[in-house]
Design a protein around this motif. Structure first.
Motif, short mmCIF file in Angstrom:
data_model
loop_
_atom_site.label_atom_id
_atom_site.label_comp_id
_atom_site.label_asym_id
_atom_site.label_seq_id
_atom_site.Cartn_x
_atom_site.Cartn_y
_atom_site.Cartn_z
N PRO A 56 0.82 -1.20 0.00
CA PRO A 56 0.00 0.00 0.00
C PRO A 56 0.86 1.26 0.00
O PRO A 56 2.05 1.19 0.26
CB PRO A 56 -0.76 -0.11 1.33
CG PRO A 56 0.22 -0.80 2.23
CD PRO A 56 0.97 -1.77 1.36
N THR A 57 0.21 2.38 -0.26
CA THR A 57 0.88 3.66 -0.12
C THR A 57 0.45 4.27 1.20
O THR A 57 -0.73 4.25 1.54
CB THR A 57 0.54 4.62 -1.28
OG1 THR A 57 0.82 3.98 -2.52
CG2 THR A 57 1.36 5.88 -1.18
N TYR A 58 1.39 4.75 1.96
CA TYR A 58 1.13 5.31 3.28
C TYR A 58 1.12 6.84 3.20
O TYR A 58 1.93 7.43 2.49
CB TYR A 58 2.23 4.89 4.25
CG TYR A 58 2.40 3.40 4.39
CD1 TYR A 58 3.24 2.70 3.53
CD2 TYR A 58 1.74 2.70 5.39
CE1 TYR A 58 3.41 1.32 3.66
CE2 TYR A 58 1.91 1.32 5.53
CZ TYR A 58 2.74 0.65 4.66
OH TYR A 58 2.91 -0.71 4.79
N TYR A 59 0.21 7.44 3.97
CA TYR A 59 0.13 8.90 4.02
C TYR A 59 -0.06 9.36 5.46
O TYR A 59 -0.78 8.71 6.25
CB TYR A 59 -1.04 9.42 3.19
CG TYR A 59 -0.91 9.18 1.70
CD1 TYR A 59 -1.56 8.11 1.09
CD2 TYR A 59 -0.12 10.02 0.92
CE1 TYR A 59 -1.43 7.89 -0.27
CE2 TYR A 59 0.00 9.80 -0.44
CZ TYR A 59 -0.65 8.74 -1.02
OH TYR A 59 -0.52 8.52 -2.38
N ALA A 60 0.54 10.47 5.77
CA ALA A 60 0.25 11.12 7.04
C ALA A 60 -1.19 11.61 7.03
O ALA A 60 -1.72 12.01 5.97
CB ALA A 60 1.20 12.29 7.27
N ASN A 61 -1.82 11.58 8.19
CA ASN A 61 -3.22 12.03 8.27
C ASN A 61 -3.39 13.46 7.76
O ASN A 61 -4.41 13.79 7.16
CB ASN A 61 -3.71 11.93 9.71
CG ASN A 61 -3.88 10.50 10.18
OD1 ASN A 61 -4.06 9.59 9.37
ND2 ASN A 61 -3.80 10.30 11.48
N SER A 62 -2.38 14.27 7.97
CA SER A 62 -2.49 15.69 7.60
C SER A 62 -2.51 15.92 6.10
O SER A 62 -2.90 17.01 5.66
CB SER A 62 -1.33 16.46 8.23
OG SER A 62 -0.09 15.94 7.81
N VAL A 63 -2.09 14.92 5.31
CA VAL A 63 -2.03 15.12 3.87
C VAL A 63 -2.91 14.15 3.10
O VAL A 63 -3.07 14.31 1.88
CB VAL A 63 -0.58 15.00 3.35
CG1 VAL A 63 0.35 15.93 4.12
CG2 VAL A 63 -0.07 13.57 3.39
N ARG A 64 -3.47 13.16 3.78
CA ARG A 64 -4.28 12.14 3.09
C ARG A 64 -5.44 12.83 2.37
O ARG A 64 -6.16 13.65 2.92
CB ARG A 64 -4.79 11.10 4.07
CG ARG A 64 -5.51 9.94 3.38
CD ARG A 64 -5.87 8.85 4.36
NE ARG A 64 -4.70 8.14 4.83
CZ ARG A 64 -4.24 8.19 6.08
NH1 ARG A 64 -4.87 8.94 6.98
NH2 ARG A 64 -3.17 7.52 6.44
#
Length: 125
Positions: A56-64
């Motif tokens: 999967p691709t991971y993202y910080a909550n602030s940028v998702r």
């Protein structure tokens, strides 16, 4: 191994930018790759990461939902598309590579990454 970022700029809030990271000396589909950002006086923050197989691709909550990480394996470049930019996105952005295939729970920890670019500045006003 060399990583070189580009694409940073000054934009108005709500605008978009695409950062690029050209990698030489390793294959994009061999290792976990990540984007980080840092403002003076604060720790480097994990923004997004992708394992060797692309998922999967991971993202910080602030940028998702606003940022998208993608790769062009043939060109040895990976990207960070940024939309809906906010003043709080202002930072120096870095690309980085681990020496493991999977990112796992450590994807947002800078210590997990071995190779780093020099950074590209993003300023949102």
């Amino acid at each position: 191994v060399q990583l070189v970022e580009s694409g940073g700029n000054s934009v108005q809030a709500g605008g978009s930018l695409t950062l690029s990271c050209v990698i030489s000396g390793l294959r994009l589909d061999d290792y976990c790759l990540g984007w980080f950002r840092q403002i003076p006086g604060k720790e480097r923050e994990g923004v997004a990461a992708v394992p060797y197989d692309g998922s999967p691709t991971y993202y910080a909550n602030s940028v998702r939902g606003r940022f998208t990480l993608s790769r062009d394996i043939g060109k040895s470049v990976f990207y960070l598309q940024m939309h809906g930019l906010r003043p709080e996105d202002t930072a120096m952005y870095y690309c980085a590579a681990q020496r493991s295939q999977y990112c796992g729970n450590g994807w947002k920890h800078a210590d997990e990454y071995r190779d780093w670019g020099q950074g590209t500045q993003v300023t949102v006003s």
